[in-house]
Design a protein around this motif. Structure first.
Motif, mmCIF file in Angstrom:
data_model
loop_
_atom_site.group_PDB
_atom_site.id
_atom_site.type_symbol
_atom_site.label_atom_id
_atom_site.label_comp_id
_atom_site.label_asym_id
_atom_site.label_seq_id
_atom_site.Cartn_x
_atom_site.Cartn_y
_atom_site.Cartn_z
ATOM 1 N N ARG A 188 0.847 -1.207 0.000
ATOM 2 C CA ARG A 188 0.000 0.000 0.000
ATOM 3 C C ARG A 188 0.878 1.252 0.000
ATOM 4 O O ARG A 188 0.462 2.300 -0.466
ATOM 5 C CB ARG A 188 -0.941 -0.026 1.200
ATOM 6 N N VAL A 189 2.099 1.119 0.530
ATOM 7 C CA VAL A 189 3.039 2.257 0.510
ATOM 8 C C VAL A 189 3.392 2.598 -0.940
ATOM 9 O O VAL A 189 3.401 3.770 -1.337
ATOM 10 C CB VAL A 189 4.314 1.927 1.310
ATOM 11 N N ALA A 190 3.662 1.569 -1.738
ATOM 12 C CA ALA A 190 4.005 1.808 -3.153
ATOM 13 C C ALA A 190 2.838 2.476 -3.866
ATOM 14 O O ALA A 190 3.019 3.463 -4.584
ATOM 15 C CB ALA A 190 4.363 0.489 -3.832
ATOM 16 N N ARG A 191 1.628 1.973 -3.647
ATOM 17 C CA ARG A 191 0.463 2.539 -4.347
ATOM 18 C C ARG A 191 0.284 4.015 -4.009
ATOM 19 O O ARG A 191 0.103 4.855 -4.883
ATOM 20 C CB ARG A 191 -0.802 1.750 -4.007
ATOM 21 N N SER A 192 0.304 4.335 -2.720
ATOM 22 C CA SER A 192 0.097 5.736 -2.334
ATOM 23 C C SER A 192 1.232 6.613 -2.852
ATOM 24 O O SER A 192 1.000 7.743 -3.290
ATOM 25 C CB SER A 192 -0.022 5.866 -0.809
ATOM 26 N N ASN A 193 2.456 6.094 -2.816
ATOM 27 C CA ASN A 193 3.573 6.902 -3.324
ATOM 28 C C ASN A 193 3.481 7.114 -4.826
ATOM 29 O O ASN A 193 3.767 8.213 -5.312
ATOM 30 C CB ASN A 193 4.911 6.249 -2.955
ATOM 31 N N ILE A 194 3.107 6.082 -5.551
ATOM 32 C CA ILE A 194 2.988 6.243 -7.012
ATOM 33 C C ILE A 194 1.977 7.345 -7.330
ATOM 34 O O ILE A 194 2.236 8.252 -8.123
ATOM 35 C CB ILE A 194 2.579 4.897 -7.675
ATOM 36 N N ILE A 195 0.826 7.293 -6.658
ATOM 37 C CA ILE A 195 -0.212 8.297 -6.914
ATOM 38 C C ILE A 195 0.294 9.692 -6.521
ATOM 39 O O ILE A 195 0.164 10.661 -7.280
ATOM 40 C CB ILE A 195 -1.500 7.943 -6.127
ATOM 41 N N GLY A 196 0.883 9.779 -5.331
ATOM 42 C CA GLY A 196 1.332 11.082 -4.834
ATOM 43 C C GLY A 196 2.474 11.663 -5.650
ATOM 44 O O GLY A 196 2.467 12.854 -5.986
ATOM 45 N N LEU A 197 3.456 10.842 -5.978
ATOM 46 C CA LEU A 197 4.615 11.334 -6.740
ATOM 47 C C LEU A 197 4.169 11.849 -8.100
ATOM 48 O O LEU A 197 4.614 12.904 -8.559
ATOM 49 C CB LEU A 197 5.646 10.209 -6.903
ATOM 50 N N ARG A 198 3.277 11.114 -8.751
ATOM 51 C CA ARG A 198 2.769 11.549 -10.054
ATOM 52 C C ARG A 198 2.048 12.890 -9.938
ATOM 53 O O ARG A 198 2.253 13.791 -10.741
ATOM 54 C CB ARG A 198 1.794 10.511 -10.627
ATOM 55 N N LYS A 199 1.201 13.000 -8.926
ATOM 56 C CA LYS A 199 0.447 14.260 -8.763
ATOM 57 C C LYS A 199 1.390 15.446 -8.568
ATOM 58 O O LYS A 199 1.079 16.561 -8.953
ATOM 59 C CB LYS A 199 -0.498 14.164 -7.551
ATOM 60 N N MET A 200 2.544 15.175 -7.935
ATOM 61 C CA MET A 200 3.455 16.274 -7.608
ATOM 62 C C MET A 200 4.517 16.500 -8.691
ATOM 63 O O MET A 200 5.364 17.368 -8.552
ATOM 64 C CB MET A 200 4.132 15.997 -6.254
ATOM 65 N N GLY A 201 4.493 15.700 -9.762
ATOM 66 C CA GLY A 201 5.387 15.975 -10.889
ATOM 67 C C GLY A 201 6.618 15.103 -10.984
ATOM 68 O O GLY A 201 7.462 15.319 -11.854
ATOM 69 N N ALA A 202 6.746 14.101 -10.108
ATOM 70 C CA ALA A 202 7.891 13.187 -10.173
ATOM 71 C C ALA A 202 7.520 11.943 -10.993
ATOM 72 O O ALA A 202 6.346 11.711 -11.285
ATOM 73 C CB ALA A 202 8.315 12.769 -8.760
ATOM 74 N N THR A 203 8.548 11.155 -11.342
ATOM 75 C CA THR A 203 8.316 9.917 -12.098
ATOM 76 C C THR A 203 8.660 8.715 -11.224
ATOM 77 O O THR A 203 9.839 8.475 -10.931
ATOM 78 C CB THR A 203 9.197 9.883 -13.368
ATOM 79 N N PRO A 204 7.645 7.951 -10.784
ATOM 80 C CA PRO A 204 7.939 6.721 -10.045
ATOM 81 C C PRO A 204 8.261 5.582 -11.019
ATOM 82 O O PRO A 204 7.535 5.359 -11.985
ATOM 83 C CB PRO A 204 6.633 6.438 -9.284
ATOM 84 N N VAL A 205 9.370 4.881 -10.745
ATOM 85 C CA VAL A 205 9.783 3.745 -11.585
ATOM 86 C C VAL A 205 9.853 2.525 -10.673
ATOM 87 O O VAL A 205 10.552 2.553 -9.655
ATOM 88 C CB VAL A 205 11.157 4.011 -12.232
ATOM 89 N N VAL A 206 9.122 1.468 -11.026
ATOM 90 C CA VAL A 206 9.043 0.320 -10.118
ATOM 91 C C VAL A 206 9.788 -0.875 -10.689
ATOM 92 O O VAL A 206 9.873 -1.071 -11.903
ATOM 93 C CB VAL A 206 7.569 -0.081 -9.804
ATOM 94 N N TYR A 207 10.336 -1.670 -9.762
ATOM 95 C CA TYR A 207 10.974 -2.934 -10.141
ATOM 96 C C TYR A 207 10.887 -3.894 -8.956
ATOM 97 O O TYR A 207 11.034 -3.482 -7.800
ATOM 98 C CB TYR A 207 12.454 -2.747 -10.518
ATOM 99 N N GLY A 208 10.653 -5.163 -9.262
ATOM 100 C CA GLY A 208 10.626 -6.186 -8.218
ATOM 101 C C GLY A 208 10.515 -7.550 -8.865
ATOM 102 O O GLY A 208 10.460 -7.662 -10.095
ATOM 103 N N PRO A 209 10.467 -8.607 -8.052
ATOM 104 C CA PRO A 209 10.284 -9.950 -8.628
ATOM 105 C C PRO A 209 8.989 -9.994 -9.439
ATOM 106 O O PRO A 209 7.995 -9.366 -9.052
ATOM 107 C CB PRO A 209 10.167 -10.846 -7.391
ATOM 108 N N ALA A 210 9.004 -10.729 -10.530
ATOM 109 C CA ALA A 210 7.810 -10.802 -11.395
ATOM 110 C C ALA A 210 6.594 -11.269 -10.604
ATOM 111 O O ALA A 210 5.465 -10.837 -10.860
ATOM 112 C CB ALA A 210 8.078 -11.748 -12.556
ATOM 113 N N THR A 211 6.814 -12.126 -9.606
ATOM 114 C CA THR A 211 5.702 -12.632 -8.799
ATOM 115 C C THR A 211 5.160 -11.571 -7.834
ATOM 116 O O THR A 211 4.145 -11.787 -7.182
ATOM 117 C CB THR A 211 6.162 -13.838 -7.961
ATOM 118 N N MET A 212 5.849 -10.467 -7.722
ATOM 119 C CA MET A 212 5.431 -9.394 -6.797
ATOM 120 C C MET A 212 5.125 -8.099 -7.550
ATOM 121 O O MET A 212 5.180 -7.006 -6.964
ATOM 122 C CB MET A 212 6.525 -9.127 -5.774
ATOM 123 N N MET A 213 4.834 -8.235 -8.840
ATOM 124 C CA MET A 213 4.562 -7.054 -9.664
ATOM 125 C C MET A 213 3.096 -7.106 -10.110
ATOM 126 O O MET A 213 2.698 -8.029 -10.799
ATOM 127 C CB MET A 213 5.499 -7.074 -10.870
#
Ligand code: CP
Length: 307
Positions: free
Chosen positions: A169-194
């Protein structure tokens, strides 16, 4: 400034202007947190209740301290020590707390959407302290606050978010917030956790850890949420650490002195090595301090008054 809303349920509902106002108010509150006396009266006469159905150290304690520093009366409820354990519904628990004069109910729940459900039935303001795999808005706000304090703003920043994206849930809220504020969130993790279609939330996906970290201004590790996994999603902790963990060597691809964040609690040596956690670019302990300031700002902006 006050928030023109009863509840804070997610970053999805907050506008960029509201987020900026919260961060500005948190700057002021941070001075109180770091002062000798730590006591103001903005919440005198208010009652703040934390209602936690899941474990917590940082979020629960920082909300309690935030309320206490502003002179509110505070009550902490853990579900397994309350009438919830006797079968009471969330709606009835909420109405009971409302009837006792709660001004703010801060809820953490394992079910996504539980805070939104509660908010419909109570007069008190509801703050989401983490709901299932959905949102953790106050964590993202304190992360945004920490990033802004160090980097001055968000425009054009690359923020690498690494690890167990699916359960986070931390990733989700950060992705939404960072985008709203003008930053670019880039995610990476195990395929089973994406999660599928994470791009629809506003994140870019990187094909490798090196690509995710390359030129990043901020590197955010996530906790591997073993308690939410129904089956093993990676072979072993040591393999996770080798292929997905953040080490000083892997951080060399990031910008010089890229900020290192982690919401905590950290599985030391799994998501990050101790050298990274305790390194010069780590702001993990500062995130915790900033969490008190951000939560003071939210409580004040929902219900406080200058007295
Ligand atoms: N970051 C966070 O939510 O930590 P706690 O689970 O300790 O509250």
């Amino acid at each position: 400034m006050k928030l023109e809303r009863k509840d804070v349920l997610g970053l999805k509902e907050l506008s960029a202007d509201e987020i900026t106002s919260i961060l500005n108010t948190a700057e002021y509150m941070r001075k109180i947190v770091l002062s000798d006396s730590k006591k103001v009266h903005y919440l005198r006469g208010r009652t703040v209740i934390t209602l936690f159905y899941e474990n917590s150290t940082r979020t629960r304690v920082s909300f309690e301290l935030a309320a206490k520093y502003m002179s509110a009366d505070t009550v902490n409820i853990t579900a397994n020590a309350s009438s919830v354990a006797k079968g009471e519904t969330l709606m009835d628990t909420g109405r009971t707390l409302d009837s006792m004069g709660a001004d703010v109910i801060i809820i953490r729940h394992n079910m996504s959407g539980a805070p939104h459900h509660l908010a419909k039935y109570v007069k008190a303001s509801v703050i989401n302290a983490g709901d299932g795999m959905h949102e953790h808005p106050t964590q993202a706000l304190l992360d945004l606050f920490t990033i802004r304090r160090h980097l001055g703003g968000f425009d054009g920043l690359k923020v690498a978010i690494l690890g167990d994206i699916y359960h986070s849930r931390v990733a989700r809220s950060n992705i939404i917030g960072l985008r709203k504020m003008g930053a670019t969130p880039v995610v990476y993790g195990p395929a089973t956790m994406m999660p599928v279609e994470i791009e629809k939330m506003g994140a870019e996906t990187a094909p490798t850890l090196e690509d995710a970290i390359e030129n990043a201004d901020v590197v955010m590790g996530l906790r591997v949420q073993l308690e939410r996994q129904k089956k093993a999603l990676f072979p072993s902790r040591s393999e996770y650490a080798k292929y997905f963990g953040i080490s000083p060597g892997k951080l060399k691809n990031a910008k010089k002195n890229a900020l290192v964040l982690h919401p905590g609690p950290v599985n030391r040596g799994v998501e990050m090595t101790s050298a990274v956690i305790d390194g010069d670019d780590s702001v993990i302990n500062e995130q915790v301090t900033n969490g008190v300031a951000v939560r003071m700002a939210l409580l004040y902006m929902l219900t406080g008054s200058e007295q």
